[in-house]
Design a protein around this motif. Structure first.
Motif, PDB file in Angstrom:
ATOM      1  N   CYS A  92      21.267 -34.796 -99.973  1.00  0.00           N
ATOM      2  CA  CYS A  92      20.808 -36.180-100.001  1.00  0.00           C
ATOM      3  C   CYS A  92      19.581 -36.297 -99.113  1.00  0.00           C
ATOM      4  CB  CYS A  92      21.900 -37.150 -99.570  1.00  0.00           C
ATOM      5  SG  CYS A  92      22.378 -37.071 -97.838  1.00  0.00           S
ATOM      6  N   ALA A  93      18.778 -37.317 -99.392  1.00  0.00           N
ATOM      7  CA  ALA A  93      17.524 -37.497 -98.684  1.00  0.00           C
ATOM      8  C   ALA A  93      17.206 -38.982 -98.575  1.00  0.00           C
ATOM      9  CB  ALA A  93      16.392 -36.768 -99.415  1.00  0.00           C
ATOM     10  N   ALA A  94      16.421 -39.318 -97.552  1.00  0.00           N
ATOM     11  CA  ALA A  94      16.002 -40.701 -97.335  1.00  0.00           C
ATOM     12  C   ALA A  94      14.485 -40.756 -97.213  1.00  0.00           C
ATOM     13  CB  ALA A  94      16.646 -41.259 -96.073  1.00  0.00           C
ATOM     14  N   GLY A  95      13.897 -41.772 -97.831  1.00  0.00           N
ATOM     15  CA  GLY A  95      12.457 -41.902 -97.780  1.00  0.00           C
ATOM     16  C   GLY A  95      12.014 -43.328 -98.031  1.00  0.00           C
ATOM     17  N   VAL A  96      10.724 -43.510 -98.093  1.00  0.00           N
ATOM     18  CA  VAL A  96      10.166 -44.851 -98.238  1.00  0.00           C
ATOM     19  C   VAL A  96      10.373 -45.389 -99.650  1.00  0.00           C
ATOM     20  CG1 VAL A  96       8.065 -46.221 -98.116  1.00  0.00           C
ATOM     21  CG2 VAL A  96       8.484 -44.428 -96.416  1.00  0.00           C
ATOM     22  N   VAL A  97      10.169 -44.529-100.630  1.00  0.00           N
ATOM     23  CA  VAL A  97      10.320 -44.934-102.034  1.00  0.00           C
ATOM     24  C   VAL A  97      11.198 -43.912-102.748  1.00  0.00           C
ATOM     25  CG1 VAL A  97       8.132 -46.174-102.155  1.00  0.00           C
ATOM     26  CG2 VAL A  97       8.207 -43.730-102.709  1.00  0.00           C
TER      27      VAL A  97
END
Length: 122
Positions: free
Chosen positions: A96-101
């Motif tokens: 899993c990953a988190a980002g701005v868009v």
């Protein structure tokens, strides 16, 4: 800094289901788009699914569309990937990953979990 921890991987027979979880901690989770990627041995990491922070917009790779569902519970700082009708070719380490868009490229994310193994037997 956001820390992400995946769980829920395991061994399942073809046609079965698994639900992956990704728990976020650290700085506020609010506003971050979330994504799921996977990487099979000898292959590049590939996009699986992504969601905006609100969950109102989602995106899926063609290979999983109709079988996988991304969702999130922002009150719990957790996102999920429900995987149904699993196939042997779904075998990979899932990240899993988190980002701005909610991007499809790995470069679009600022934070990554350590991964969880999913193995689908035929």
């Amino acid at each position: 800094q956001v820390q992400l921890v995946e769980s829920g991987g395991g061994l399942v027979q073809a046609g079965g289901s698994l639900r992956l979880s990704c728990a976020a901690s650290g700085r506020t989770f609010r506003g971050y788009a979330m994504g799921w990627f996977r990487q099979a041995p000898g292959k590049e990491r590939e996009f699986v699914a992504a969601s905006t922070w609100s969950g109102s917009s989602t995106d899926y790779a063609d290979s999983v569309k109709g079988r996988f569902t991304i969702s999130r519970d922002n009150a719990k700082n957790t996102q999920y990937l429900q995987m149904n009708s699993l196939k042997p070719e779904d075998t990979a380490v899932y990240y899993c990953a988190a980002g701005v868009v909610p991007a499809r490229g790995v470069g679009g994310y600022d934070y990554w979990g350590q991964g969880t193994q999913v193995t689908v037997s035929s």
